[in-house]
Each structure stands twice: as structure tokens, then as C-alpha cells.
Design an enzyme around this catalytic site. Structure first.
Site, PDB file in Angstrom:
ATOM      1  N   PRO A 150      -0.528  13.105  17.528  1.00  0.00           N
ATOM      2  CA  PRO A 150      -0.313  12.716  19.009  1.00  0.00           C
ATOM      3  C   PRO A 150       1.255  11.553  18.932  1.00  0.00           C
ATOM      4  O   PRO A 150       0.235  10.679  19.995  1.00  0.00           O
ATOM      5  CB  PRO A 150      -0.900  12.899  20.474  1.00  0.00           C
ATOM      6  CG  PRO A 150      -2.759  12.145  19.666  1.00  0.00           C
ATOM      7  CD  PRO A 150      -2.490  12.996  17.840  1.00  0.00           C
ATOM      8  N   CYS A 151       1.803  10.972  18.221  1.00  0.00           N
ATOM      9  CA  CYS A 151       2.399   9.884  18.527  1.00  0.00           C
ATOM     10  C   CYS A 151       3.386  10.010  19.520  1.00  0.00           C
ATOM     11  O   CYS A 151       3.612   8.001  20.245  1.00  0.00           O
ATOM     12  CB  CYS A 151       3.893  10.120  17.100  1.00  0.00           C
ATOM     13  SG  CYS A 151       4.725  11.399  17.475  1.00  0.00           S
ATOM     14  N   HIS A 152       3.242  10.676  20.401  1.00  0.00           N
ATOM     15  CA  HIS A 152       3.986  10.346  22.104  1.00  0.00           C
ATOM     16  C   HIS A 152       3.057   9.076  22.451  1.00  0.00           C
ATOM     17  O   HIS A 152       3.593   8.907  23.481  1.00  0.00           O
ATOM     18  CB  HIS A 152       4.193  11.678  22.643  1.00  0.00           C
ATOM     19  CG  HIS A 152       3.544  12.251  23.389  1.00  0.00           C
ATOM     20  ND1 HIS A 152       2.121  13.801  21.733  1.00  0.00           N
ATOM     21  CD2 HIS A 152       1.898  12.244  23.846  1.00  0.00           C
ATOM     22  CE1 HIS A 152       0.757  13.674  22.692  1.00  0.00           C
ATOM     23  NE2 HIS A 152       0.906  13.249  24.047  1.00  0.00           N
TER      24      HIS A 152
END
Length: 184
Positions: A152-154
């Protein structure tokens, strides 16, 4: 290699799953792994993000999404649906494999530990990786992440708290963060 594309509130979302080469995984890990995922129906663009040592040999062939996925591909698709139904931790329970240098690979593992609803700055993320001065390298790990949502780089923001970038566009990043925000 198997792929599927789902329709989500944020647009089409494709997943690439493959059996990885012998020796690429620690003992006991499932042989099938998510190699790439993101908000696109262009599987070729996802395959281009996969490290060459993991890239399936079928890259040069046309890859049509599987209508009725089975195995890990079905599990990954179910996790995406569960995410959009409110189980924001579901993608984190699906096995993912990415390859790079030691720091980036470790940084992706650390990123999978960032919980839904939690937002970190790149500086805070660098600290979590054990290298506080590696802010640019931490940002690079986000930028090179092939398995969006599953890694989950967001959830990582600029040091000033603004959104920063996102491969699939800031409107999708905003939507994901809003979806994960704790209820007031």
C-alpha cells in the site's frame, strides 16, 4: 501466468499472478505470488513493472484476463473486492513477491505493515525501514512498487503532508485514503 481485471469504484483493477522460479522464495512460501497489480486494464503495462528475474516468460504473448479465476488469482481478486467492501486489510493477507536490491525489497516488506487508515510521511517511512536518512530511497520504493494495493504505497505522503505522487493518479490515491479514513 494468470491475470484478471475487476471493475472497482476507482476503475479497472488488474492483478498478475505467477508461479515464481525455484529458489526465489524462502522455504514454506507459496509458489504462486502476486507479481503486479494496479488500476489499469492494460496488463502489459503491469508486466513491464515486474523485475526481469521474476517476469513470466509469457510477457511477449497476448495475456487475456481470466474470466473465472482460481487459486491465488481468485484469492487476490476476492481481497480486492473485500477491500472495496470495507476489509481494508484483505490485500495485505495475499502473498506478493517483488525483486530489487536489499533496501528496496525490505522497504516493500515494511510498507505492507502500514495499516489501513495510517498515513506516514516519506521521512517516517524511512525511519520504519531502519534508515532514517534514506528518505529518497524510501520514496523510490513507493515509486517502483509493482503491486499497488497489495503493497500500500498510497498510504505514504510527502513530508509536508500533501499527497505527493501516485502511479495511478491522485484522484485514486485520494479515494483510497478517504475509504480507509477512520469513521468520525
Amino acid at each position: 501466468m494468470k491475470t484478471t481485471t475487476l471493475i472497482t469504484p476507482d476503475g479497472p483493477f488488474s492483478v498478475v499472478v505467477a508461479a515464481v522460479p525455484d529458489g526465489a522464495l524462502p522455504a514454506g512460501e507459496p509458489r504462486e505470488q502476486v507479481l503486479a497489480a494496479g488500476w489499469t486494464d492494460d496488463v502489459g503495462s503491469l508486466l513491464a513493472l515486474v523485475h526481469p528475474t521474476l517476469r513470466p516468460s509469457a510477457v511477449g504473448q497476448e495475456t487475456k484476463p481470466t474470466e473465472n479465476p482460481t487459486g491465488l488469482l481468485a484469492e487476490a481478486a476476492d481481497a480486492v473486492r473485500a477491500y472495496y467492501d470495507g476489509d481494508h486489510g484483505a490485500p495485505g493477507r495475499v502473498p506478493v513477491l517483488q525483486a530489487s536490491g536489499p533496501y528496496r525489497t525490505h522497504a516493500w516488506d515494511v510498507l505492507r505493515e502500514v495499516k489501513a487508515g495510517e498515513r506516514l510521511t516519506y521521512s517516517e517511512y524511512a525511519v520504519r525501514t531502519g534508515r532514517p536518512a534514506a528518505v529518497r530511497a524510501a520514496a523510490g520504493a513507493c515509486a517502483m512498487n509493482a503491486a499497488a494495493l497489495f503493497v500500500p504505497c498510497h498510504r505514504i505522503l510527502r513530508t509536508d503532508g500533501t499527497l505527493g505522487g501516485f502511479r495511478y493518479g491522485l484522484p485514486i490515491k485520494e479515494s483510497l485514503l478517504a475509504r480507509e479514513a477512520p469513521a468520525a
